[in-house]
Design a protein around this motif. Structure first.
Motif: not given
Length: 255
Positions: A126, A132, A136
Motif C-alpha cells: 500500500c 492505496s 481504500s
C-alpha cells in the motif's frame, strides 16, 4: 451465460488479480536467477504462486533445489525480500481492477478482499499510491493470513468464508465447529462470487461451495486447463475488463 442465483457478495483475491504483484515476483526472481543462467518459467512459477504463507519457505526451497542454486534458501529469501521491498512503491494495478471495484462500490455491492498475504506485507504494497487508492474502497473488509487459523490458507476455503462472513453472509463457517453448513447456508455461499487468478485460490473458492471466476494468465491456463480440481469453475476470462456482470444479476459497467 446465466446463473441460478443472483450474486450478492463479491470476494477478490489480491496478488496477481487486482494488483500487479505477480509481475514484481517474476521480475525479482529473474534478477536473482540470471547470474546462474536460469529463467523463471511458467512451470516453476505455477508450482509457487498462490501458496499460503505457511508454504512460502517450502516454495523457496523448491526453487533453490529444483534449479540447484549455489545459495542457501535463507540467502535466497533475504535477497528476494530486499528486491521486492524496493519494488513495492512502484506497484501498479491489473487492467480493469480499479474500474470494476469502483463500479461495484458505487452500486452498493458488498465487496471484500481475501488474500493469503499477511497484513504487514499488504501494508508494504500500500506504499504504492495506486494500491492505496484501490484498497481504500474496501475499508475494513480485508481478510489476510492473520485473520485465519494456522494451516487454513488456500486451497482451504477459510479465507473466503471469513471474508463472506465479514460482509454479513451467513455461510455457516466456524473453524472450531465440526457440523456441516445448513442447506440455506450452502445456498448463501452460492450467492458469493470469487475472483481468483491462482490455482490454489480457485480451489479454495470451489471448496467453499462458491461461484468462481478464474482470471489466469494464458500460460497458466495452458498448464491447468485439464486439471480435474478446477472443473467447477463458473467462468474463465483473461482480464477483469472482459466481464458481462449482468450474467450474475449485477449492473454492467457503462461503456
Amino acid at each position: 451465460m446465466t446463473t441460478a442465483a443472483a450474486i450478492k457478495y463479491i470476494l477478490f483475491d489480491l496478488d496477481g488479480l487486482l494488483i500487479d504483484s505477480e509481475r514484481v515476483y517474476t521480475d525479482v526472481t529473474n534478477e536473482i536467477l540470471a547470474p546462474y543462467g536460469h529463467k523463471f518459467n511458467w512451470t516453476l512459477k505455477s508450482n509457487m504462486m498462490g501458496k499460503p504463507l505457511s508454504d512460502e519457505r517450502v516454495a523457496c526451497e523448491y526453487l533453490v533445489n529444483e534449479l540447484n542454486l549455489p545459495i542457501s534458501v535463507d540467502e535466497y529469501i533475504l535477497l528476494r525480500n530486499k528486491k521486492q521491498n524496493e519494488a513495492w512503491p512502484k506497484l501498479g494495478l491489473r487492467p480493469g481492477a480499479l474500474e470494476l471495484v469502483t463500479h461495484l462500490k458505487a452500486h452498493n455491492i458488498p465487496i471484500a478482499v481475501a488474500t493469503g498475504s499477511r497484513k504487514a506485507s499488504l501494508e508494504q504494497k500500500c506504499n504504492a499510491p495506486a494500491v492505496s487508492q484501490l484498497m481504500s474502497l474496501f475499508g475494513d473488509n480485508v481478510v489476510t493470513a492473520d485473520d485465519i487459523g494456522p494451516g487454513n490458507g488456500k486451497p482451504k476455503p477459510d479465507t473466503f468464508l471469513v471474508a463472506a462472513q465479514r460482509l454479513g453472509a451467513d455461510v455457516g463457517y466456524d473453524v472450531s465447529a465440526t457440523n456441516q453448513p445448513s442447506q440455506q447456508q450452502l445456498l448463501t455461499r452460492q450467492t458469493c462470487l470469487v475472483f481468483e487468478d491462482a490455482v490454489p485460490g480457485v480451489q479454495a473458492g470451489l471448496n467453499g461451495d462458491m461461484k468462481v471466476i478464474w482470471v489466469p494468465e494464458p500460460e497458466l491456463l495452458d498448464l491447468y486447463k485439464d486439471d480435474a480440481s478446477l472443473k467447477g469453475v463458473h467462468q474463465t476470462v483473461f482480464s477483469l475488463q472482459h466481464l458481462n456482470l449482468s450474467d450474475y444479476g449485477l449492473p454492467n459497467i457503462a461503456n
